[in-house]
Design an enzyme around this catalytic site. Structure first.
Site, short mmCIF file in Angstrom:
data_model
loop_
_atom_site.label_atom_id
_atom_site.label_comp_id
_atom_site.label_asym_id
_atom_site.label_seq_id
_atom_site.Cartn_x
_atom_site.Cartn_y
_atom_site.Cartn_z
N CYS A 1 0.82 -1.20 0.00
CA CYS A 1 0.00 0.00 0.00
C CYS A 1 0.87 1.26 0.00
O CYS A 1 1.33 1.70 -1.04
CB CYS A 1 -0.97 -0.03 1.17
N HIS B 1 -3.71 -5.34 0.00
CA HIS B 1 -3.23 -5.78 1.31
C HIS B 1 -3.24 -7.31 1.39
O HIS B 1 -4.21 -7.91 1.87
CB HIS B 1 -4.09 -5.18 2.43
N GLU C 1 -1.73 -9.21 3.39
CA GLU C 1 -1.74 -9.70 4.77
C GLU C 1 -3.14 -9.89 5.31
O GLU C 1 -3.34 -10.59 6.33
CB GLU C 1 -0.94 -8.75 5.68
#
Length: 247
Positions: free
Chosen positions: A126, A225, A227
């Site tokens: 990001c 993202h 994660e």
């Protein structure tokens, strides 16, 4: 002592540094008055959990940590968070700019510069690729509201990204994937050595750069993202694998 040595010999995993944010203690819900002016370092736990799922050991890197920490690490995650200060790429701030930390910008740019110099495997998420691009002389779109995607679950796909055939991403994901989207900025003019290897398709903003590689370096960046997507995400696994080989 013998037990401890044996444990670490059998369970050695690459150390992956993860950057965070530094804020005033007043951002805590109910800080004790005497500590309200102290600094606190803030880290999002999902980055660490993603590294663990990929087989690495996460190491938090507070802002102001000496850059020599990279010599002790095997890989690096430049995490999301505050907007990169527009002054760093010669622009006035858009009205939607928020949460700028020039202190964090300076620190992470220095950290990234050292990572490049020592060929440390690095993943930007990001804000991460945005910082990379600015550091290498590029600019940003300061506000791309169609990509914020904050109305649904954080792991909900908002659009698809298509990858260049000869890219790291094509190798690990295939030709395209669906991704979540929480960023309100994006890459505009590209910096020196920044290769745009993944772009939005199927709307919104077709053609917006979503994945980058740095030429001749073990460095990649993504606007989504990974994660938050659950499981052992391929790009985090790539980072840990490269870090393991480097170690």
């Amino acid at each position: 002592m013998i037990v401890a040595v044996g444990f670490y010999a059998e369970h050695m995993a690459p150390l992956i540094g993860i950057t965070g944010e530094q804020k005033s203690a007043t951002s805590l819900v109910d800080p004790v008055e005497i500590i309200k002016d102290l600094d606190i370092d803030v880290f999002y736990g999902d980055y660490a959990r993603a590294v663990v799922r990929a087989g690495g050991l996460p190491v938090w890197i507070p802002v102001d940590t000496p850059l020599a920490v990279l010599e002790r690490l095997d890989g690096l995650v430049l995490s999301g968070g505050d907007d990169v200060a527009p002054a760093a790429y010669g622009q006035e701030p858009h009205p939607e700019i928020a949460g700028v930390s020039e202190h964090r910008d300076r620190y992470e740019r220095a950290l990234f510069d050292r990572a490049l110099a020592i060929d440390l495997p690095t993943l930007g998420v990001c804000r991460g690729p945005q910082l990379m691009n600015v550091h290498l002389g590029g600019t940003l779109h300061q506000h791309v509201p169609a990509h914020t995607g904050w109305d649904g679950p954080l792991d909900a796909p908002l659009h698809r990204v298509a990858f260049d055939r000869d890219s790291v991403f094509h190798e690990i994901y295939g030709p395209e994937i669906a991704v979540n989207s929480l960023h309100h900025q994006g890459l505009a003019d590209l910096g020196t050595g920044v290769l745009p290897v993944g772009r939005t398709i199927g709307g919104p903003d077709d053609g917006l750069v979503e994945a980058i590689q740095i030429a001749d370096k073990p460095v990649v960046g993504v606007q989504w993202h990974p994660e938050l997507m659950g499981g052992a995400d391929p790009v985090v696994c790539w980072l840990v694998s490269r870090a393991d080989r480097a170690a």
